[in-house]
Write a protein that holds these residues in place. Structure first.
Motif, PDB file in Angstrom:
ATOM      1  N   VAL A   1       8.113 -36.286  34.062  1.00 14.40           N
ATOM      2  CA  VAL A   1       8.358 -37.013  35.349  1.00 14.40           C
ATOM      3  C   VAL A   1       7.810 -36.290  36.482  1.00 14.40           C
ATOM      4  O   VAL A   1       8.194 -34.961  36.534  1.00 14.40           O
ATOM      5  N   GLU A   2       6.950 -36.741  37.472  1.00  7.66           N
ATOM      6  CA  GLU A   2       6.381 -36.029  38.423  1.00  7.66           C
ATOM      7  C   GLU A   2       6.729 -36.766  40.018  1.00  7.66           C
ATOM      8  O   GLU A   2       6.856 -37.888  39.642  1.00  7.66           O
ATOM      9  N   PHE A   3       6.498 -35.878  40.729  1.00  4.01           N
ATOM     10  CA  PHE A   3       6.813 -36.374  42.119  1.00  4.01           C
ATOM     11  C   PHE A   3       5.682 -35.847  43.027  1.00  4.01           C
ATOM     12  O   PHE A   3       5.219 -34.969  42.926  1.00  4.01           O
ATOM     13  N   ASP A   4       5.075 -36.768  44.127  1.00  8.72           N
ATOM     14  CA  ASP A   4       4.303 -36.541  44.953  1.00  8.72           C
ATOM     15  C   ASP A   4       4.832 -35.028  45.842  1.00  8.72           C
ATOM     16  O   ASP A   4       6.114 -35.445  46.510  1.00  8.72           O
ATOM     17  N   ALA A   5       4.045 -34.140  45.873  1.00  2.87           N
ATOM     18  CA  ALA A   5       4.596 -33.214  47.073  1.00  2.87           C
ATOM     19  C   ALA A   5       3.457 -32.854  48.010  1.00  2.87           C
ATOM     20  O   ALA A   5       3.643 -32.053  48.650  1.00  2.87           O
ATOM     21  N   GLY A   6       2.413 -33.933  48.167  1.00  6.77           N
ATOM     22  CA  GLY A   6       1.568 -33.559  49.105  1.00  6.77           C
ATOM     23  C   GLY A   6       0.377 -34.603  48.771  1.00  6.77           C
ATOM     24  O   GLY A   6       0.503 -35.260  47.647  1.00  6.77           O
ATOM     25  N   PRO A   7      -0.660 -34.564  49.413  1.00  2.00           N
ATOM     26  CA  PRO A   7      -1.785 -35.532  49.205  1.00  2.00           C
ATOM     27  C   PRO A   7      -2.470 -35.251  47.658  1.00  2.00           C
ATOM     28  O   PRO A   7      -2.878 -36.209  47.283  1.00  2.00           O
ATOM     29  N   SER A   8      -2.639 -34.118  47.425  1.00  3.29           N
ATOM     30  CA  SER A   8      -3.001 -33.873  46.134  1.00  3.29           C
ATOM     31  C   SER A   8      -2.240 -32.897  45.097  1.00  3.29           C
ATOM     32  O   SER A   8      -3.001 -32.205  44.334  1.00  3.29           O
ATOM     33  N   VAL A   9      -0.967 -32.934  45.388  1.00  2.00           N
ATOM     34  CA  VAL A   9      -0.056 -31.782  44.784  1.00  2.00           C
ATOM     35  C   VAL A   9       1.131 -32.715  44.118  1.00  2.00           C
ATOM     36  O   VAL A   9       1.725 -33.564  44.789  1.00  2.00           O
ATOM     37  N   THR A  10       1.536 -32.444  42.750  1.00  2.90           N
ATOM     38  CA  THR A  10       2.864 -33.144  42.240  1.00  2.90           C
ATOM     39  C   THR A  10       3.439 -32.164  41.440  1.00  2.90           C
ATOM     40  O   THR A  10       2.849 -31.111  41.243  1.00  2.90           O
ATOM     41  N   ILE A  11       4.977 -32.151  41.682  1.00  2.00           N
ATOM     42  CA  ILE A  11       6.038 -31.427  40.964  1.00  2.00           C
ATOM     43  C   ILE A  11       6.511 -32.241  40.054  1.00  2.00           C
ATOM     44  O   ILE A  11       6.783 -33.214  40.299  1.00  2.00           O
ATOM     45  N   GLY A  12       7.145 -31.456  39.040  1.00  2.00           N
ATOM     46  CA  GLY A  12       8.074 -32.474  38.326  1.00  2.00           C
ATOM     47  C   GLY A  12       8.463 -31.584  37.084  1.00  2.00           C
ATOM     48  O   GLY A  12       8.522 -30.338  36.854  1.00  2.00           O
ATOM     49  N   VAL A  13       9.156 -32.389  36.017  1.00  2.00           N
ATOM     50  CA  VAL A  13       9.543 -31.735  34.901  1.00  2.00           C
ATOM     51  C   VAL A  13       9.078 -32.417  33.472  1.00  2.00           C
ATOM     52  O   VAL A  13       8.758 -33.714  33.618  1.00  2.00           O
ATOM     53  N   ASP A  14       8.871 -31.542  32.657  1.00  2.00           N
ATOM     54  CA  ASP A  14       8.518 -31.969  31.529  1.00  2.00           C
ATOM     55  C   ASP A  14       9.397 -31.551  30.207  1.00  2.00           C
ATOM     56  O   ASP A  14       9.926 -30.230  30.394  1.00  2.00           O
ATOM     57  N   PHE A  15       9.788 -32.357  29.278  1.00  2.00           N
ATOM     58  CA  PHE A  15      10.372 -31.901  28.015  1.00  2.00           C
ATOM     59  C   PHE A  15       9.106 -32.090  27.135  1.00  2.00           C
ATOM     60  O   PHE A  15       8.791 -33.039  26.589  1.00  2.00           O
ATOM     61  N   ARG A  16       9.008 -31.076  26.495  1.00  5.20           N
ATOM     62  CA  ARG A  16       7.686 -30.882  25.404  1.00  5.20           C
ATOM     63  C   ARG A  16       8.432 -30.443  23.926  1.00  5.20           C
ATOM     64  O   ARG A  16       9.354 -29.409  24.020  1.00  5.20           O
ATOM     65  N   VAL A  17       8.247 -31.044  22.772  1.00  6.66           N
ATOM     66  CA  VAL A  17       8.422 -30.498  21.604  1.00  6.66           C
ATOM     67  C   VAL A  17       7.045 -30.385  20.659  1.00  6.66           C
ATOM     68  O   VAL A  17       6.239 -31.018  20.760  1.00  6.66           O
ATOM     69  N   VAL A  18       7.158 -29.049  20.133  1.00  2.00           N
ATOM     70  CA  VAL A  18       5.996 -28.666  19.370  1.00  2.00           C
ATOM     71  C   VAL A  18       6.424 -28.407  18.066  1.00  2.00           C
ATOM     72  O   VAL A  18       7.458 -27.783  17.732  1.00  2.00           O
ATOM     73  N   ILE A  19       5.530 -29.193  17.050  1.00  2.00           N
ATOM     74  CA  ILE A  19       5.883 -28.708  15.634  1.00  2.00           C
ATOM     75  C   ILE A  19       4.939 -27.972  15.148  1.00  2.00           C
ATOM     76  O   ILE A  19       3.806 -28.699  14.697  1.00  2.00           O
ATOM     77  N   PRO A  20       4.807 -26.795  15.003  1.00  5.35           N
ATOM     78  CA  PRO A  20       3.719 -26.006  14.109  1.00  5.35           C
ATOM     79  C   PRO A  20       3.822 -25.870  12.673  1.00  5.35           C
ATOM     80  O   PRO A  20       4.872 -26.226  12.168  1.00  5.35           O
ATOM     81  N   LYS A  21       2.646 -26.295  12.127  1.00  7.46           N
ATOM     82  CA  LYS A  21       2.608 -26.372  10.495  1.00  7.46           C
ATOM     83  C   LYS A  21       1.928 -25.036  10.190  1.00  7.46           C
ATOM     84  O   LYS A  21       0.795 -24.979   9.770  1.00  7.46           O
ATOM     85  N   TYR A  22       2.820 -24.018  10.041  1.00  6.03           N
ATOM     86  CA  TYR A  22       2.087 -22.770   9.860  1.00  6.03           C
ATOM     87  C   TYR A  22       1.952 -22.640   8.266  1.00  6.03           C
ATOM     88  O   TYR A  22       2.838 -22.450   7.544  1.00  6.03           O
ATOM     89  N   LYS A  23       0.502 -22.246   7.998  1.00 10.76           N
ATOM     90  CA  LYS A  23       0.149 -22.534   6.659  1.00 10.76           C
ATOM     91  C   LYS A  23      -0.227 -20.981   6.238  1.00 10.76           C
ATOM     92  O   LYS A  23      -0.324 -20.658   5.080  1.00 10.76           O
ATOM     93  N   THR A  24      -0.401 -20.129   7.199  1.00  9.26           N
ATOM     94  CA  THR A  24      -0.963 -18.730   6.940  1.00  9.26           C
ATOM     95  C   THR A  24       0.079 -17.732   7.615  1.00  9.26           C
ATOM     96  O   THR A  24       0.210 -17.645   8.954  1.00  9.26           O
ATOM     97  N   PHE A  25       0.630 -16.838   6.632  1.00 11.29           N
ATOM     98  CA  PHE A  25       1.477 -15.616   7.175  1.00 11.29           C
ATOM     99  C   PHE A  25       0.554 -14.376   7.452  1.00 11.29           C
ATOM    100  O   PHE A  25      -0.261 -14.141   6.484  1.00 11.29           O
ATOM    101  N   VAL A  26       0.329 -13.984   8.538  1.00  9.27           N
ATOM    102  CA  VAL A  26      -0.375 -12.658   8.872  1.00  9.27           C
ATOM    103  C   VAL A  26       0.568 -11.558   8.642  1.00  9.27           C
ATOM    104  O   VAL A  26       1.336 -11.205   9.566  1.00  9.27           O
ATOM    105  N   TYR A  27       0.284 -10.729   7.508  1.00  5.60           N
ATOM    106  CA  TYR A  27       1.247  -9.738   7.157  1.00  5.60           C
ATOM    107  C   TYR A  27       0.922  -8.424   8.234  1.00  5.60           C
ATOM    108  O   TYR A  27       1.845  -7.617   8.410  1.00  5.60           O
ATOM    109  N   ASN A  28      -0.131  -8.240   8.576  1.00  2.00           N
ATOM    110  CA  ASN A  28      -0.566  -7.213   9.342  1.00  2.00           C
ATOM    111  C   ASN A  28      -1.931  -7.754  10.302  1.00  2.00           C
ATOM    112  O   ASN A  28      -3.107  -7.942   9.750  1.00  2.00           O
TER     113      ASN A  28
END
Length: 213
Positions: free
Chosen positions: A167-194
């Motif tokens: 959700v975002e709101f106008d804060a000026g002619p070319s500026v917006t501010i707002g909030v995002d709720f993001r979910v990331v689902i990584p599919k980690y296939k490689t473990f880096v031991y070192n």
């Protein structure tokens, strides 16, 4: 478009109005992240260590940085490149740990479409100074952390999915501010031991990992 309370992101965007009228935009943000992962990933007989050593349940923290570049197409949808990083200093006796998630994202603006349909039906909706968006994307994730018997640092890499609501709101002619709720689902296939030596292993199964921010 972003802020955080346990996982929301504050983002300041330039070049696009909240009504998503089209054009190029970029954004910067700060926030926090909560990571839910597996504590004891298995590698068969290839690798063994103390409980919690091979974990994806790391890098939660308030230190989140967001960068995005996008183009809004006629107000109805946006194509976006996004990079989000988060971490803390709680890994292995105060050493840093962190994750980076990069993705190509498609963002939809349903209110703009509803306004367009209303105009086609002969109705004019009141002009808004805010907008709602839904998005989905795919990309690549990396995690780095320390555990007691590996001072050089370990980590994970793999493809990932991202989805969210903004959700975002106008804060000026070319500026917006707002909030995002993001979910990331990584599919980690490689473990880096070192990281320094480039030693890697493949887990028996892809560990279940979800990042809320």
């Amino acid at each position: 478009m972003k802020r955080t309370v346990l996982g929301l992101l504050f983002v300041l965007a330039f070049g696009a109005q909240a009504q998503a009228r089209g054009g190029l935009y970029f954004g910067l943000g700060l926030g926090g992240a909560l990571v839910s992962g597996e504590d004891d990933v298995k590698f068969g007989n290839m690798l063994s260590g103390p409980s919690g050593a091979f974990s994806t349940d790391a890098t939660s923290g308030i230190g989140v940085g967001t960068w995005l570049l996008g183009y809004n197409v006629h107000g109805y949808g946006s194509l976006e490149l996004s990079m989000v990083g988060h971490g803390n200093l709680e890994s292995g006796k105060g050493k840093p740990e962190g994750s980076v998630h990069m993705a190509a994202i498609v963002r939809a603006h349903p209110l703009a479409y509803l306004a367009h349909m209303a105009n086609r039906m002969g109705r004019t909706l009141q002009e808004r100074r805010w907008d709602l968006s839904l998005y989905y994307g795919q990309g690549y994730s990396m995690m780095g952390y320390h555990y007691e018997f590996n001072g050089d640092g370990a980590g994970w890499t793999g493809l990932s999915h991202q989805t969210g609501l903004g959700v975002e709101f106008d804060a000026g002619p070319s500026v917006t501010i707002g909030v995002d709720f993001r979910v990331v689902i990584p599919k980690y296939k490689t473990f880096v031991y070192n990281w320094d030596d480039g030693v890697t292993f493949t887990p028996d199964e892809i560990p279940s990992t979800v990042v809320f921010m």
